[in-house]
Design an enzyme around this catalytic site. Structure first.
Site, PDB file in Angstrom:
ATOM      1  N   ASP A  76      -0.234   0.300   4.864  1.00  0.00           N
ATOM      2  CA  ASP A  76      -0.639  -0.308   6.136  1.00  0.00           C
ATOM      3  C   ASP A  76      -1.852  -1.227   6.003  1.00  0.00           C
ATOM      4  O   ASP A  76      -2.338  -1.761   7.011  1.00  0.00           O
ATOM      5  CB  ASP A  76      -0.897   0.768   7.198  1.00  0.00           C
ATOM      6  CG  ASP A  76      -1.922   1.800   6.750  1.00  0.00           C
ATOM      7  OD1 ASP A  76      -2.574   1.592   5.710  1.00  0.00           O
ATOM      8  OD2 ASP A  76      -2.075   2.833   7.442  1.00  0.00           O
ATOM      9  N   ASP A  77      -2.339  -1.439   4.786  1.00  0.00           N
ATOM     10  CA  ASP A  77      -3.406  -2.423   4.566  1.00  0.00           C
ATOM     11  C   ASP A  77      -2.906  -3.597   3.725  1.00  0.00           C
ATOM     12  O   ASP A  77      -3.692  -4.300   3.098  1.00  0.00           O
ATOM     13  CB  ASP A  77      -4.631  -1.780   3.908  1.00  0.00           C
ATOM     14  CG  ASP A  77      -4.327  -1.157   2.554  1.00  0.00           C
ATOM     15  OD1 ASP A  77      -3.135  -1.114   2.167  1.00  0.00           O
ATOM     16  OD2 ASP A  77      -5.271  -0.703   1.881  1.00  0.00           O
TER      17      ASP A  77
ATOM     18  N   ASP B 271       3.843   7.149  -5.744  1.00  0.00           N
ATOM     19  CA  ASP B 271       4.133   5.950  -6.540  1.00  0.00           C
ATOM     20  C   ASP B 271       4.289   6.285  -8.020  1.00  0.00           C
ATOM     21  O   ASP B 271       5.103   5.668  -8.719  1.00  0.00           O
ATOM     22  CB  ASP B 271       3.072   4.869  -6.321  1.00  0.00           C
ATOM     23  CG  ASP B 271       1.642   5.366  -6.493  1.00  0.00           C
ATOM     24  OD1 ASP B 271       1.444   6.565  -6.778  1.00  0.00           O
ATOM     25  OD2 ASP B 271       0.708   4.553  -6.328  1.00  0.00           O
TER      26      ASP B 271
END
Length: 378
Positions: free
Chosen positions: A200-201, A289
Site C-alpha cells: 500500500d506504499d 515474499d
C-alpha cells in the site's frame, strides 16, 4: 683417432638434445577433460584464493556453491549459469534490449489481463489507500484488488474489489503469509493472465507494467521483480519433525512488487493453493515474499528475473532519474537511513503538500488528470 671419435660423440649428443627440445616445445599439454575445465572455471569465478565474492560484488552468491567440487559437466553448467546470472546487469532493465528500447511484445495485453493485488491493513486505509485511489488506482480500478484485514464502508465506496482476508492485523510472518495465500487463490479463480503483488506504499505505473509483461508469454514460467539482497537468502528447510537442511534461493521483495505468469502460478499450486501456502511458509519460517521465492526457485527451479524497474522504500529513491519515470513499473516512499525517502521530482505540489511525491508523479505521467494544476510539470 680418439679426438675424432670424441667430436662425433659430442655432436651426436648435441643433436639428440636439440631434437628433444623441439619435441617438447612443439607438443602442447594435454587438453583438460570437461570436468577439469569446470573446476578451473569455477575457481576463476571464485577468485584466485578460492573464496566467493564479497557482498559488494555483482556476482555475490552463496560461497558454498562456487567452491565446492564439481563432479559432472551438467552440474558445472548449472552452477556457472547461476553465477553468470548474478554477474550480468539486472535484466530489466531485464525486459529491455541493449539499445534501451523495450523488447518486442510477446503477446498483446490489456488491463483486464492483469490481476493487481494491493496488500494493506485497516489502520492504513485512510493514510495510504486514499492516496492510491486518488492517483494510480483511479485509472484502472477493475484490475486492482485490495486485500485487507478489516471492514471499511468508506473503502467499499471507492471500489467493489475489496477482499476481507480474515487474517490478523499484526505485521507478523504468519499474518503476511495468510494474506498472500488469499491473494494467490483469488488470482487463480480470476482466470487472468498475470498476478502482480504490491504494497500500500507503492505507486504502480500501469503503462510501464503492461509494456513489461507483454514482453513475456503468460503461459511460460515468469517470476519478475527486484531482490532486496545482493545474494541468495539462506534458510533452513524443515523436511520432517526432526530433520532440516539448508536451502538458498533468490526472492523478489514484496515492498517493490513482483509479478508471476499464470503458467508458473498454476505449477505453484501444490505448495500455494487452498491453504498450502501457510504450511509451506512454516517449512522455512520466513515471510510471504520469501516463501514465493522458495516455491518458485528452490522447489520449481525457475529463476527470478531481476528487474531494475521495480522500487521499494528500502532503496534510495532520490537516485531514480526524473527523465526515466515513465519507464519505471513501481515506485515507493518512506524512510531511508533515517531520512525522508521519496522520488526527487519538481512539480506543482510542494513537499509539504505531497510528501510521498505520488501526486507530482501522477501529474507528470498523466497531465490530463482533472485535479492536476495546469502548469508546466518538470
Amino acid at each position: 683417432m680418439l679426438q675424432r671419435c670424441g667430436r662425433r660423440l659430442l655432436l651426436a649428443l648435441v643433436g639428440a638434445l636439440l631434437a628433444c627440445l623441439l619435441v617438447l616445445t612443439a607438443d602442447p599439454p594435454p587438453t583438460p577433460v570437461p570436468a577439469e575445465r569446470g573446476r578451473r572455471a569455477l575457481r576463476s569465478l571464485a577468485g584466485s584464493s578460492g573464496a566467493a565474492p564479497g557482498p559488494g560484488s555483482r556476482a555475490a552468491v552463496d560461497p558454498g556453491v562456487l567452491v565446492r567440487e564439481v563432479h559432472s559437466l551438467s552440474e558445472y553448467f548449472s552452477l556457472l549459469t547461476r553465477a553468470r546470472r548474478d554477474a550480468d546487469p539486472p535484466p530489466g532493465v531485464a525486459s529491455r534490449q541493449g539499445d534501451g528500447h523495450p523488447r518486442p511484445p510477446a503477446e498483446v495485453l490489456s488491463p483486464r489481463d492483469v490481476f493487481i493485488a494491493v496488500k494493506t491493513t485497516r489502520k492504513f486505509h485512510r493514510a495510504r489507500l486514499d492516496l492510491l485511489f486518488e492517483t494510480w488506482i483511479s485509472r484502472h480500478k477493475e484490475m486492482t484488488f485490495i486485500f485487507t484485514d478489516g471492514e471499511d464502508e468508506a473503502l467499499a465506496k471507492h471500489t467493489g474489489n475489496v477482499v476481507l482476508t480474515n487474517c490478523s492485523a499484526a505485521h507478523s510472518r504468519q499474518a503476511l503469509s495468510c494474506k498472500m495465500a488469499v491473494e494467490y487463490d483469488r488470482f487463480i479463480e480470476s482466470g487472468k493472465k498475470w498476478f502482480c503483488h504490491v504494497d500500500d506504499d507503492n505507486y504502480v505505473n500501469l503503462r510501464a507494467l503492461l509494456r513489461l509483461l507483454a514482453s513475456y508469454p503468460h503461459t511460460q514460467d515468469v517470476y519478475i521483480g527486484k531482490p532486496s539482497l545482493d545474494r541468495p537468502i539462506q534458510a533452513t528447510e524443515r523436511i520432517s519433525e526432526h530433520r532440516v537442511r539448508p536451502v538458498h534461493f533468490w526472492f523478489a521483495t514484496g515492498g517493490a512488487g513482483f509479478c508471476i505468469s499464470r503458467g508458473l502460478a498454476l505449477k505453484m499450486g501444490p505448495w500455494a493453493s487452498g491453504g498450502h501456502f501457510m504450511s509451506t511458509a512454516e517449512r522455512i519460517r520466513l515471510p510471504d515474499d520469501c516463501t514465493i521465492g522458495y516455491i518458485v526457485e528452490a522447489l520449481l527451479g525457475v529463476p527470478l528475473i531481476r528487474s531494475g524497474l521495480f522500487h521499494s522504500h528500502l532503496e534510495n529513491l532520490q537516485q531514480v532519474p526524473t527523465t526515466e519515470l515513465h519507464e519505471q513499473v513501481t515506485l515507493s516512499y518512506g524512510m531511508f537511513e533515517n531520512k525522508r525517502n521519496a522520488v526527487h521530482i519538481k512539480g506543482p505540489f510542494s513537499v509539504e503538500a505531497d510528501p510521498s511525491r505520488f501526486r507530482s508523479i501522477h501529474c507528470h505521467l498523466y497531465p490530463d488528470t482533472p485535479w492536476c494544476p495546469r502548469t508546466a510539470i518538470l
